[in-house]
Design a protein around this motif. Structure first.
Motif, PDB file in Angstrom:
ATOM      1  N   ARG A   1       0.828  -1.207   0.000  1.00 39.62           N
ATOM      2  CA  ARG A   1       0.000   0.000   0.000  1.00 39.62           C
ATOM      3  C   ARG A   1       0.859   1.252   0.000  1.00 39.62           C
ATOM      4  N   LEU A   2       0.381   2.251  -0.709  1.00 36.95           N
ATOM      5  CA  LEU A   2       1.042   3.548  -0.701  1.00 36.95           C
ATOM      6  C   LEU A   2       0.522   4.374   0.475  1.00 36.95           C
ATOM      7  N   ASP A   3       1.150   5.515   0.720  1.00 34.86           N
ATOM      8  CA  ASP A   3       0.816   6.314   1.897  1.00 34.86           C
ATOM      9  C   ASP A   3      -0.617   6.816   1.886  1.00 34.86           C
TER      10      ASP A   3
ATOM     11  N   TRP B   1      -3.328   1.491  -3.974  1.00 40.82           N
ATOM     12  CA  TRP B   1      -2.267   0.786  -4.697  1.00 40.82           C
ATOM     13  C   TRP B   1      -2.074   1.402  -6.078  1.00 40.82           C
ATOM     14  N   ASN B   2      -0.892   1.158  -6.639  1.00 42.31           N
ATOM     15  CA  ASN B   2      -0.604   1.582  -8.005  1.00 42.31           C
ATOM     16  C   ASN B   2       0.399   0.613  -8.617  1.00 42.31           C
TER      17      ASN B   2
ATOM     18  N   GLY C   1       8.304   3.994  -9.227  1.00 40.39           N
ATOM     19  CA  GLY C   1       8.459   5.225  -8.468  1.00 40.39           C
ATOM     20  C   GLY C   1       7.193   5.971  -8.150  1.00 40.39           C
ATOM     21  N   SER C   2       6.039   5.481  -8.574  1.00 47.81           N
ATOM     22  CA  SER C   2       4.801   6.195  -8.280  1.00 47.81           C
ATOM     23  C   SER C   2       4.520   6.196  -6.785  1.00 47.81           C
ATOM     24  N   VAL C   3       4.070   7.341  -6.269  1.00 48.89           N
ATOM     25  CA  VAL C   3       3.744   7.451  -4.848  1.00 48.89           C
ATOM     26  C   VAL C   3       2.266   7.751  -4.635  1.00 48.89           C
ATOM     27  N   ARG C   4       1.489   7.788  -5.729  1.00 50.73           N
ATOM     28  CA  ARG C   4       0.047   8.027  -5.626  1.00 50.73           C
ATOM     29  C   ARG C   4      -0.704   6.800  -6.120  1.00 50.73           C
ATOM     30  N   SER C   5      -1.736   6.449  -5.405  1.00 52.82           N
ATOM     31  CA  SER C   5      -2.534   5.287  -5.796  1.00 52.82           C
ATOM     32  C   SER C   5      -3.365   5.602  -7.024  1.00 52.82           C
TER      33      SER C   5
END
Length: 327
Positions: A159-161, A165-166, A172-176
């Motif tokens: 899971r991202l912050d 998910w992405n 390097g993506s930090v946004r779902s």
């Protein structure tokens, strides 16, 4: 009275894979009746037709994610092909093939023995690397009785912050993304339905759901603008793609499983769904993913769709009933 409804009659005058869900979700038929209808998926209609396309080794089209001999130019010129094992299995799950039937058990065993992911040669039921693919692998595996707990644990840790998910996380993506998140959520929900889930998997569901709810299922969090206008178009089959109906049907299924009340933040998507209903009470198919398929399931874009109508009708039936109870 429901059975005299012309839309219900139209849905029932269809394939077993639709009829049994109409009986269960719209007519409240006794379980023995809809289970009898569901059993026909293996031997009649679309389910039997898709099973007849299966290779002797249990796969479809000779590959896990891509057909054997796939030429990348096909994807560029005609769209992603949807005939390989992963999409065929997901289609059978959507049809409702009984996981306890001999055909399903044999398929699961053969795929475990013979299918390998093109990305790295991993055994099929160990999962791939992308969250979207693994979410669907979890959904299919849990549905058909495979122990997919290692993939579930991996997804919970990916899971991202922002809670979702992405598939581009590895790049390097930090946004779902909406699509990655709904694919994983559906897998985790099927895992919870089959096993009860774990504290970690249920918490992952909670944060993933919150990612979508905070955005009203289709808006950007920062600006409030639609994240993608295509999310408001009614799509079938979804494959890996996202639309609000897919999300609403997920939240309906999740609430039925957990006993949760409908979240008010679903309201805007519900209103949009109502606005798309045609005068005859059905809903249209706005889009289908381009690419090679075994056979088509609808009459074409812009025409009434039984699949879209089934899903939309049961979502609104659930929403209206629960809102009435809680009014």
């Amino acid at each position: 009275m429901l059975q005299s409804d012309p839309v219900i009659a139209w849905l029932l005058d269809s394939d077993p894979s639709i009829r049994w869900q109409v009986m269960r979700d719209l007519l409240d038929a006794p379980e023995r009746e809809w289970m009898t209808e569901r059993a026909k998926v293996e031997t009649e209609g679309w389910g039997a037709r898709l099973l007849s396309c299966q290779d002797a080794d249990g796969q479809w089209a000779g590959g896990a994610f891509l057909p054997a001999g796939f030429d990348p130019r096909e994807w560029k010129e005609h769209g992603q092909p949807w005939t390989a094992t992963t999409f065929s299995l997901s289609q059978l799950r959507e049809f409702g093939l009984d996981p306890a039937c001999g055909c399903a058990k044999r398929t699961v065993k053969l795929i475990g023995a013979n299918a390998r992911w093109e990305e790295g040669g991993q055994p099929y039921w160990e999962g791939e690397v992308e969250e979207c693919i693994n979410g669907r692998t979890v959904a299919d595996g849990a549905y058909f009785g495979v122990d997919v707990s290692p993939i579930v644990d991996r997804l919970a840790g990916e899971r991202l912050d922002d809670g979702g998910w992405n598939c581009e996380r590895i790049n390097g993506s930090v946004r779902s993304s909406f699509a990655s998140t709904i694919n994983v959520l559906e897998g985790l929900l099927e895992y919870q339905r089959s096993t009860g889930g774990t504290h970690r998997s249920r918490e992952a569901c909670r944060t993933g759901e919150e990612f979508l709810l905070a955005r009203s299922l289709f808006r950007r969090l920062g600006t409030g603008e639609p994240a993608d206008e295509r999310f408001l178009r009614l799509l079938h089959p979804n494959r890996w793609r996202y639309d609000i109906l897919r999300a609403l049907d997920y939240f309906r299924a999740s609430a039925i499983l957990t006993g949760a009340n409908p979240d008010p933040r679903l309201g805007e998507a519900i209103d949009h769904l109502r606005s798309r209903r045609l005068q005859d009470g059905s809903w249209p198919l706005d889009d289908s993913p381009a690419g090679r398929v075994w056979f088509k399931l609808d009459d074409g874009q812009g025409k009434p769709s039984r699949w879209v109508t089934l899903r939309a009708t049961r979502v609104l039936r659930w929403w209206d009933a629960q809102r009435s109870i809680n009014a």
